[in-house]
Design a protein around this motif. Structure first.
Motif, short mmCIF file in Angstrom:
data_model
loop_
_atom_site.label_atom_id
_atom_site.label_comp_id
_atom_site.label_asym_id
_atom_site.label_seq_id
_atom_site.Cartn_x
_atom_site.Cartn_y
_atom_site.Cartn_z
N VAL A 167 0.87 -1.18 0.00
CA VAL A 167 0.00 0.00 0.00
C VAL A 167 0.91 1.23 0.00
CG1 VAL A 167 -1.85 -1.20 1.20
CG2 VAL A 167 -0.18 0.10 2.52
N TRP A 168 0.35 2.34 -0.45
CA TRP A 168 1.12 3.58 -0.52
C TRP A 168 0.50 4.59 0.43
CZ3 TRP A 168 5.47 3.20 -3.36
CH2 TRP A 168 5.54 2.13 -4.25
N VAL A 169 1.37 5.20 1.23
CA VAL A 169 0.92 6.04 2.34
C VAL A 169 1.50 7.45 2.20
CG1 VAL A 169 0.98 6.37 4.85
CG2 VAL A 169 0.69 4.06 3.88
N ARG A 170 0.63 8.46 2.23
CA ARG A 170 1.08 9.85 2.23
C ARG A 170 1.41 10.25 3.67
NH1 ARG A 170 -3.11 12.25 0.09
NH2 ARG A 170 -4.10 12.70 2.08
N PRO A 171 2.66 10.66 3.95
CA PRO A 171 3.02 11.03 5.33
C PRO A 171 2.24 12.24 5.82
CG PRO A 171 4.97 10.77 3.93
CD PRO A 171 3.79 10.77 3.03
N PHE A 172 1.97 12.26 7.12
CA PHE A 172 1.32 13.43 7.71
C PHE A 172 2.29 14.61 7.76
CE2 PHE A 172 -1.38 10.19 10.05
CZ PHE A 172 -2.51 10.41 9.27
N VAL A 173 3.57 14.32 7.90
CA VAL A 173 4.58 15.36 8.09
C VAL A 173 5.03 15.93 6.74
CG1 VAL A 173 6.94 15.82 8.89
CG2 VAL A 173 5.40 14.40 10.26
N GLY A 174 5.14 17.25 6.68
CA GLY A 174 5.74 17.91 5.51
C GLY A 174 7.23 18.05 5.74
N PHE A 175 8.02 17.17 5.15
CA PHE A 175 9.45 17.11 5.45
C PHE A 175 10.22 18.32 4.91
CE2 PHE A 175 8.01 12.65 5.33
CZ PHE A 175 8.34 12.28 6.62
N SER A 176 9.68 19.03 3.97
CA SER A 176 10.38 20.18 3.40
C SER A 176 10.13 21.47 4.18
CB SER A 176 9.95 20.38 1.94
OG SER A 176 8.56 20.65 1.87
N ARG A 177 9.28 21.43 5.20
CA ARG A 177 8.99 22.65 5.96
C ARG A 177 9.09 22.42 7.47
NH1 ARG A 177 4.06 20.95 3.66
NH2 ARG A 177 2.47 20.34 5.18
N LEU A 178 10.02 21.58 7.88
CA LEU A 178 10.19 21.29 9.30
C LEU A 178 10.76 22.50 10.03
CD1 LEU A 178 11.66 17.68 9.03
CD2 LEU A 178 9.39 18.30 9.85
N ASP A 179 10.30 22.70 11.24
CA ASP A 179 10.78 23.82 12.06
C ASP A 179 10.96 23.39 13.51
OD1 ASP A 179 11.53 26.25 13.02
OD2 ASP A 179 9.61 27.23 12.78
N ILE A 180 9.84 23.20 14.21
CA ILE A 180 9.88 22.77 15.60
C ILE A 180 9.62 21.27 15.68
CG2 ILE A 180 8.89 23.08 17.91
CD1 ILE A 180 10.35 25.52 16.87
N VAL A 181 10.50 20.53 16.35
CA VAL A 181 10.34 19.09 16.51
C VAL A 181 10.55 18.72 17.98
CG1 VAL A 181 11.11 18.63 14.15
CG2 VAL A 181 12.78 18.62 16.01
N GLY A 182 10.19 17.49 18.29
CA GLY A 182 10.38 16.98 19.65
C GLY A 182 11.04 15.61 19.62
N VAL A 183 12.06 15.44 20.44
CA VAL A 183 12.74 14.15 20.56
C VAL A 183 12.17 13.43 21.78
CG1 VAL A 183 14.96 12.98 20.81
CG2 VAL A 183 14.82 15.16 19.58
N VAL A 184 11.70 12.20 21.58
CA VAL A 184 11.10 11.44 22.67
C VAL A 184 12.22 10.91 23.56
CG1 VAL A 184 9.61 9.52 23.31
CG2 VAL A 184 9.14 10.81 21.22
N VAL A 185 12.38 11.54 24.72
CA VAL A 185 13.44 11.12 25.66
C VAL A 185 12.88 10.18 26.73
CG1 VAL A 185 14.81 13.21 25.28
CG2 VAL A 185 13.03 13.21 27.03
N MET A 186 11.55 10.09 26.81
CA MET A 186 10.92 9.18 27.78
C MET A 186 9.74 8.48 27.09
SD MET A 186 9.33 9.99 31.56
CE MET A 186 10.91 10.67 32.07
N PRO A 187 9.79 7.16 26.92
CA PRO A 187 8.72 6.44 26.22
C PRO A 187 7.46 6.37 27.07
CG PRO A 187 10.31 4.89 27.10
CD PRO A 187 10.88 6.25 27.35
N PRO A 188 6.32 6.05 26.45
CA PRO A 188 5.07 5.94 27.21
C PRO A 188 5.08 4.67 28.07
CG PRO A 188 4.71 5.27 24.94
CD PRO A 188 6.12 5.79 25.00
N ARG A 189 4.31 4.68 29.13
CA ARG A 189 4.23 3.51 30.02
C ARG A 189 3.51 2.36 29.34
NH1 ARG A 189 2.63 6.26 35.90
NH2 ARG A 189 4.55 7.52 36.11
N GLU A 190 2.57 2.67 28.46
CA GLU A 190 1.86 1.63 27.72
C GLU A 190 1.57 2.12 26.31
OE1 GLU A 190 -2.64 2.74 29.34
OE2 GLU A 190 -1.61 0.96 30.11
N ASP A 191 1.30 1.20 25.42
CA ASP A 191 1.06 1.53 24.02
C ASP A 191 -0.20 2.40 23.90
OD1 ASP A 191 0.64 1.63 21.31
OD2 ASP A 191 1.02 -0.50 20.96
N PRO A 192 -0.06 3.60 23.34
CA PRO A 192 -1.25 4.47 23.21
C PRO A 192 -2.19 4.04 22.09
CG PRO A 192 0.67 5.54 22.27
CD PRO A 192 1.16 4.27 22.89
#
Length: 315
Positions: free
Chosen positions: A253-278
């Motif tokens: 299947v072919w999936v269109r990403p939600f993220v626009g990779f050519s206009r990235l500005d503010i991002v977040g790095v996950v430094v603490m994983p969730p306690r359970e699968d959301p």
């Protein structure tokens, strides 16, 4: 005139007469006997003075105009600078509002998934260390960033951290051809693997060749062991095309990403994983389909009086 004794006596006499006339004129006031002579002189020399004034005024006016023109030029220049500063301020405010919106959306996603994130700004984009789709962020080991951490923004999955320095880090984006992430289909939970295709849609190999997938279905990250390099539940994209099933073990299947990779500005790095699968909790609610507008049909039936077949009744 020769400088003789007679000329000197004449000059002294004229000066004496002039002083005498001045004295008489001052003492007599308005009834001065020389008033008539003054008026006659004014009548003779007045036109001359007026002509001289007329000839001089344009020059004075021109000088004044040049002076005023310089002042107007300065005022215009000042106004132009003020307008430029105002436009820059408005542009800056628009950018600030946009970044605040991005940050707000990212915090919403992080809150929905219970991810502990470290915010960062994209400071460079381009090739790095052999990857064709990478960005550099202004957060590094001093900020608790480590290799193989998930990176997201307010739209979904951005990528993963590949190289970490003291103050900056390199992130390979999810659309890189060497990027692969485990996926899970919304609601049904069907699993697959997404691979980046550059500026095209992601290619997803569904593990179940008979999985029911339709355009519009959405996928999230399946997650990795130890939550590295991917934590579960991060939105990836929306299915736009489904290859026909040919009885193979897998299905593409072919999936269109939600993220626009050519206009990235503010991002977040996950430094603490969730306690359970959301699961699907991080996905935004699907927009409701527009309700169809009811169509009203009006049928007009002709009356009997207007019918040409109507006949008058017999007496």
């Amino acid at each position: 005139m020769r400088d003789t004794r007679e000329s000197r006596l004449l000059l002294v006499l004229l000066i004496a007469i002039a002083f005498a006339l001045i004295t008489v004129d001052i003492r007599a006031g308005e009834e001065s006997p020389v008033d008539g002579a003054r008026q006659a002189a004014a009548a003779v020399f007045g036109p001359v003075e007026e002509g001289v004034a007329t000839a001089v005024d344009p020059v004075a006016n021109a000088i004044g105009a040049v002076r005023d023109s310089g002042e107007r030029h300065n005022r215009i220049a000042t106004l132009e600078r003020e307008n430029a500063a105002l436009k820059a301020k408005l542009g800056s405010e628009d950018q600030t509002r946009s970044r605040i919106h991005e940050l707000d959306e990212m915090l919403k996603r992080a809150g929905a998934g219970q991810y502990g994130i470290k915010g960062a700004e994209v400071i460079a984009i381009g090739a790095a260390q052999g990857f064709s789709w990478t960005v550099t962020i202004d957060a590094g080991s001093k900020d608790g960033i480590e290799r193989d951490m998930t990176v997201l923004n307010g739209d979904g999955l951005v990528g993963r951290v590949t190289t970490v320095g003291p103050d900056t880090s390199t992130v390979v984006l999810a659309n890189d051809p060497d990027f692969t992430v485990g996926t899970r289909l919304e609601k049904t939970g069907e699993l697959g693997f997404a691979t980046g295709q550059g500026d095209r849609a992601l290619s997803v190999q569904m593990l179940n060749g008979k999985a029911k997938v339709n355009p519009g279905d959405r996928l999230v990250t399946f997650g990795s062991r130890g939550n590295k390099p991917f934590v579960p539940g991060v939105p990836i994209g929306e299915v736009v095309k489904v290859d026909p099933s040919r009885g193979d073990l897998t299905r593409t299947v072919w999936v269109r990403p939600f993220v626009g990779f050519s206009r990235l500005d503010i991002v977040g790095v996950v430094v603490m994983p969730p306690r359970e699968d959301p699961r699907d909790a991080v996905l935004p609610p699907k927009p409701e389909a527009p309700k169809p507008t009811p169509t009203v049909t009006v049928t007009v039936t002709p009356s009997g009086a207007a019918s040409p077949l109507a006949q008058p009744a017999d007496d």
